[in-house]
Design an enzyme around this catalytic site. Structure first.
Site, short mmCIF file in Angstrom:
data_model
loop_
_atom_site.label_atom_id
_atom_site.label_comp_id
_atom_site.label_asym_id
_atom_site.label_seq_id
_atom_site.Cartn_x
_atom_site.Cartn_y
_atom_site.Cartn_z
N GLY A 131 -32.97 -45.59 26.89
CA GLY A 131 -32.60 -44.34 27.54
C GLY A 131 -33.65 -43.30 27.22
N GLN A 170 -37.28 -34.94 26.33
CA GLN A 170 -38.12 -35.81 25.49
C GLN A 170 -39.52 -36.01 26.07
OE1 GLN A 170 -34.92 -39.03 25.21
NE2 GLN A 170 -35.90 -39.10 23.20
N CYS A 193 -33.50 -43.19 18.54
CA CYS A 193 -33.96 -42.19 19.50
C CYS A 193 -35.48 -42.20 19.50
CB CYS A 193 -33.44 -40.81 19.10
SG CYS A 193 -33.91 -39.50 20.23
N HIS A 196 -25.50 -40.33 24.51
CA HIS A 196 -26.65 -39.91 23.70
C HIS A 196 -27.64 -39.10 24.56
CE1 HIS A 196 -29.98 -40.80 20.63
NE2 HIS A 196 -30.65 -40.39 21.68
N HIS A 246 -28.93 -34.87 24.84
CA HIS A 246 -30.29 -34.31 24.88
C HIS A 246 -30.37 -33.14 25.86
CE1 HIS A 246 -32.90 -36.74 22.35
NE2 HIS A 246 -32.42 -37.86 22.84
NI NI Z 1 -32.63 -39.78 22.04
#
Ligand code: NI
Length: 162
Positions: free
Chosen positions: A44, A49, A88, A130, A134
């Site tokens: 993911g 990110q 992550c 998750h 973010h």
């Molecule tokens: Ni993450």
């Protein structure tokens, strides 16, 4: 090629903004995120990110197709919670077991601007929750008790020095 932003970068703590224009910019972002997830061997990845403050995330868990979620909304979560180990790409090397709802239903749009709804359990539900976090500026370590979060960060800092 998009670089993955790691812990310490402020964009990871900020709430992402809704997508209003499903144009080529979003298609490009989605394509690049899918590629970055593949290269990073992640299951993911959320837009913050890759330093984009848009409400977009992608998933690709084993035995499932790659999925794109734009402007996702959590419609429902199960009361039942389960422990599951998470990692992550923004805290590489850190794996922690934590509790989240066992299943979730999310409504979102795909990269073509088509709305859809998906209900998932198991690993896909875990990844969706998750990645959704973010977009709210929340990392998995933020879900831990303050003491456990400190220990996790100390461990992460040791990993960085190795
Ligand atoms: Ni993450």
């Amino acid at each position: 090629m998009l670089e993955i932003v790691t812990y310490g970068n402020e964009i990871l703590n900020q709430k992402a903004q809704g997508v209003t224009d499903f144009g080529p910019e979003v298609s490009t972002l989605v394509a690049e995120m899918l590629e970055a997830m593949r290269i990073g061997k992640g299951i993911g990845l959320a837009a913050p990110q890759v330093a984009s403050a848009l409400r977009v995330f992608v998933t690709h868990v084993e035995e499932d197709k790659p999925r794109v979620f734009i402007n996702p909304e959590i419609v429902l979560t199960s009361q039942e919670e389960i422990e599951f180990e998470e990692g992550c790409l923004s805290l590489p090397g850190l794996y922690l077991s934590l509790k989240r709802p066992e299943s979730v239903r999310i409504q979102a749009w795909n990269e073509k601007g088509k709305p859809f709804s998906i209900e998932a359990s198991g690993i896909l539900a875990r990844v969706m929750l998750h990645e959704y976090d973010h977009l709210e500026g929340v990392l998995f370590i933020d879900r831990l008790s303050p003491a456990r979060r400190e220990r996790a960060l100390a461990h992460y800092r040791r990993l960085l020095r190795m």
